[in-house]
Write a protein that holds these residues in place. Structure first.
Motif, PDB file in Angstrom:
ATOM      1  N   GLY A  44       2.020  -7.892   8.872  1.00 47.04           N
ATOM      2  CA  GLY A  44       0.890  -7.204   8.244  1.00 47.04           C
ATOM      3  C   GLY A  44       1.193  -5.749   7.943  1.00 47.04           C
ATOM      4  O   GLY A  44       0.869  -5.247   6.856  1.00 47.04           O
ATOM      5  N   THR A  45       1.818  -5.051   8.898  1.00 43.45           N
ATOM      6  CA  THR A  45       2.154  -3.654   8.651  1.00 43.45           C
ATOM      7  C   THR A  45       3.230  -3.530   7.580  1.00 43.45           C
ATOM      8  O   THR A  45       3.221  -2.589   6.796  1.00 43.45           O
ATOM      9  CB  THR A  45       2.611  -2.946   9.941  1.00 43.45           C
ATOM     10  N   GLY A  46       4.138  -4.496   7.514  1.00 46.22           N
ATOM     11  CA  GLY A  46       5.160  -4.477   6.460  1.00 46.22           C
ATOM     12  C   GLY A  46       4.537  -4.629   5.080  1.00 46.22           C
ATOM     13  O   GLY A  46       4.895  -3.915   4.137  1.00 46.22           O
ATOM     14  N   VAL A  47       3.582  -5.536   4.964  1.00 46.78           N
ATOM     15  CA  VAL A  47       2.882  -5.711   3.686  1.00 46.78           C
ATOM     16  C   VAL A  47       2.088  -4.455   3.342  1.00 46.78           C
ATOM     17  O   VAL A  47       2.105  -3.981   2.199  1.00 46.78           O
ATOM     18  CB  VAL A  47       1.969  -6.955   3.740  1.00 46.78           C
ATOM     19  N   ALA A  48       1.391  -3.903   4.335  1.00 44.88           N
ATOM     20  CA  ALA A  48       0.594  -2.690   4.096  1.00 44.88           C
ATOM     21  C   ALA A  48       1.482  -1.524   3.660  1.00 44.88           C
ATOM     22  O   ALA A  48       1.126  -0.775   2.743  1.00 44.88           O
ATOM     23  CB  ALA A  48      -0.189  -2.317   5.349  1.00 44.88           C
ATOM     24  N   LEU A  49       2.630  -1.372   4.295  1.00 43.50           N
ATOM     25  CA  LEU A  49       3.539  -0.291   3.925  1.00 43.50           C
ATOM     26  C   LEU A  49       4.100  -0.471   2.518  1.00 43.50           C
ATOM     27  O   LEU A  49       4.174   0.488   1.742  1.00 43.50           O
ATOM     28  CB  LEU A  49       4.692  -0.198   4.932  1.00 43.50           C
ATOM     29  N   SER A  50       4.478  -1.685   2.186  1.00 44.26           N
ATOM     30  CA  SER A  50       5.028  -1.898   0.848  1.00 44.26           C
ATOM     31  C   SER A  50       3.965  -1.694  -0.225  1.00 44.26           C
ATOM     32  O   SER A  50       4.249  -1.114  -1.278  1.00 44.26           O
ATOM     33  CB  SER A  50       5.656  -3.280   0.737  1.00 44.26           C
ATOM     34  N   LEU A  51       2.732  -2.136   0.039  1.00 37.06           N
ATOM     35  CA  LEU A  51       1.648  -1.883  -0.914  1.00 37.06           C
ATOM     36  C   LEU A  51       1.340  -0.392  -1.031  1.00 37.06           C
ATOM     37  O   LEU A  51       1.126   0.120  -2.127  1.00 37.06           O
ATOM     38  CB  LEU A  51       0.393  -2.646  -0.504  1.00 37.06           C
ATOM     39  N   GLY A  52       1.315   0.290   0.115  1.00 38.45           N
ATOM     40  CA  GLY A  52       1.026   1.723   0.100  1.00 38.45           C
ATOM     41  C   GLY A  52       2.066   2.522  -0.665  1.00 38.45           C
ATOM     42  O   GLY A  52       1.734   3.385  -1.474  1.00 38.45           O
ATOM     43  N   VAL A  53       3.326   2.220  -0.429  1.00 37.69           N
ATOM     44  CA  VAL A  53       4.401   2.926  -1.134  1.00 37.69           C
ATOM     45  C   VAL A  53       4.354   2.608  -2.626  1.00 37.69           C
ATOM     46  O   VAL A  53       4.537   3.499  -3.469  1.00 37.69           O
ATOM     47  CB  VAL A  53       5.779   2.571  -0.525  1.00 37.69           C
ATOM     48  N   SER A  54       4.084   1.354  -2.951  1.00 38.25           N
ATOM     49  CA  SER A  54       4.003   0.967  -4.366  1.00 38.25           C
ATOM     50  C   SER A  54       2.853   1.683  -5.073  1.00 38.25           C
ATOM     51  O   SER A  54       3.017   2.193  -6.187  1.00 38.25           O
ATOM     52  CB  SER A  54       3.824  -0.543  -4.498  1.00 38.25           C
ATOM     53  N   LEU A  55       1.688   1.711  -4.428  1.00 37.26           N
ATOM     54  CA  LEU A  55       0.538   2.381  -5.048  1.00 37.26           C
ATOM     55  C   LEU A  55       0.749   3.887  -5.161  1.00 37.26           C
ATOM     56  O   LEU A  55       0.378   4.504  -6.162  1.00 37.26           O
ATOM     57  CB  LEU A  55      -0.739   2.074  -4.261  1.00 37.26           C
ATOM     58  N   PHE A  56       1.340   4.481  -4.130  1.00 37.82           N
ATOM     59  CA  PHE A  56       1.595   5.922  -4.172  1.00 37.82           C
ATOM     60  C   PHE A  56       2.587   6.261  -5.280  1.00 37.82           C
ATOM     61  O   PHE A  56       2.398   7.227  -6.026  1.00 37.82           O
ATOM     62  CB  PHE A  56       2.125   6.405  -2.815  1.00 37.82           C
ATOM     63  N   SER A  57       3.640   5.461  -5.421  1.00 35.89           N
ATOM     64  CA  SER A  57       4.625   5.751  -6.465  1.00 35.89           C
ATOM     65  C   SER A  57       4.046   5.500  -7.857  1.00 35.89           C
ATOM     66  O   SER A  57       4.336   6.243  -8.794  1.00 35.89           O
ATOM     67  CB  SER A  57       5.885   4.924  -6.260  1.00 35.89           C
ATOM     68  N   LEU A  58       3.205   4.487  -7.987  1.00 36.22           N
ATOM     69  CA  LEU A  58       2.550   4.233  -9.261  1.00 36.22           C
ATOM     70  C   LEU A  58       1.609   5.376  -9.622  1.00 36.22           C
ATOM     71  O   LEU A  58       1.571   5.825 -10.772  1.00 36.22           O
ATOM     72  CB  LEU A  58       1.786   2.907  -9.204  1.00 36.22           C
ATOM     73  N   ALA A  59       0.880   5.890  -8.619  1.00 38.60           N
ATOM     74  CA  ALA A  59      -0.006   7.025  -8.859  1.00 38.60           C
ATOM     75  C   ALA A  59       0.801   8.266  -9.235  1.00 38.60           C
ATOM     76  O   ALA A  59       0.395   9.034 -10.115  1.00 38.60           O
ATOM     77  CB  ALA A  59      -0.856   7.298  -7.624  1.00 38.60           C
ATOM     78  N   ALA A  60       1.924   8.461  -8.586  1.00 37.79           N
ATOM     79  CA  ALA A  60       2.759   9.621  -8.898  1.00 37.79           C
ATOM     80  C   ALA A  60       3.281   9.559 -10.330  1.00 37.79           C
ATOM     81  O   ALA A  60       3.452  10.596 -10.984  1.00 37.79           O
ATOM     82  CB  ALA A  60       3.933   9.704  -7.917  1.00 37.79           C
ATOM     83  N   LEU A  63      -0.601   9.539 -12.795  1.00 40.02           N
ATOM     84  CA  LEU A  63      -1.612  10.605 -12.754  1.00 40.02           C
ATOM     85  C   LEU A  63      -1.092  11.856 -13.450  1.00 40.02           C
ATOM     86  O   LEU A  63       0.085  12.209 -13.317  1.00 40.02           O
ATOM     87  CB  LEU A  63      -2.009  10.904 -11.307  1.00 40.02           C
ATOM     88  N   PRO A  64      -1.973  12.555 -14.151  1.00 43.36           N
ATOM     89  CA  PRO A  64      -1.510  13.668 -14.981  1.00 43.36           C
ATOM     90  C   PRO A  64      -1.113  14.934 -14.208  1.00 43.36           C
ATOM     91  O   PRO A  64      -0.238  15.664 -14.644  1.00 43.36           O
ATOM     92  CB  PRO A  64      -2.697  13.957 -15.898  1.00 43.36           C
ATOM     93  N   GLU A  65      -1.745  15.197 -13.081  1.00 40.52           N
ATOM     94  CA  GLU A  65      -1.461  16.428 -12.326  1.00 40.52           C
ATOM     95  C   GLU A  65      -0.375  16.196 -11.277  1.00 40.52           C
ATOM     96  O   GLU A  65      -0.015  15.071 -10.973  1.00 40.52           O
ATOM     97  CB  GLU A  65      -2.743  16.922 -11.637  1.00 40.52           C
ATOM     98  N   GLN A  66       0.093  17.299 -10.692  1.00 41.40           N
ATOM     99  CA  GLN A  66       1.068  17.238  -9.620  1.00 41.40           C
ATOM    100  C   GLN A  66       0.364  17.044  -8.286  1.00 41.40           C
ATOM    101  O   GLN A  66      -0.852  17.217  -8.167  1.00 41.40           O
ATOM    102  CB  GLN A  66       1.913  18.523  -9.600  1.00 41.40           C
ATOM    103  N   PHE A  67       1.116  16.707  -7.234  1.00 41.24           N
ATOM    104  CA  PHE A  67       0.567  16.426  -5.912  1.00 41.24           C
ATOM    105  C   PHE A  67      -0.264  17.578  -5.339  1.00 41.24           C
ATOM    106  O   PHE A  67      -1.326  17.327  -4.768  1.00 41.24           O
ATOM    107  CB  PHE A  67       1.698  16.042  -4.948  1.00 41.24           C
TER     108      PHE A  67
END
Length: 107
Positions: A44-60, A63-67
């Motif tokens: 479960g934590t492996g799935v959560a981590l992979s989803l989190g990293v994927s969503l964060f990288s997709l947002a990066a 999204l138009p602005e910087q972090f």
């Protein structure tokens, strides 16, 4: 001519019913153990981590602005310390659990 899958399944179940074979054990008959729970949590934590990293990288990427802009937006919300620490725990727990459970498995 060959048989269809439906005919094969029908023949299979008729043969099993006639021979009174037991069904395979289902998950409800197993007694829960600590290694079983740890394995499920690790997955479960492996799935959560992979989803989190994927969503964060997709947002990066999208999204138009910087972090720093989005960090300032979160700071301007004036969230209470309890909510901030809960969010930090929710981010840190999967990473630390998955890492240390992987180390335990390797040892």
């Amino acid at each position: 001519m060959g048989t269809t899958a439906k005919e094969e399944m029908s023949r299979f179940w008729e043969k099993n019913t006639k021979s009174n074979r037991p069904l395979s054990p289902h998950i409800t008959i197993y007694k829960w153990s600590l290694p079983m729970a740890m394995s499920i949590t690790h997955r479960g934590t492996g799935v959560a981590l992979s989803l989190g990293v994927s969503l964060f990288s997709l947002a990066a990427l999208l999204l138009p602005e910087q972090f720093p802009h989005y960090l300032a937006m979160v700071k301007s919300l004036s969230l209470g310390p309890a909510l901030i620490y809960s969010a930090k725990f929710a981010l840190a727990f999967p990473l630390s659990y998955h890492t240390w459970n992987g180390v335990r498995h390797l040892v």
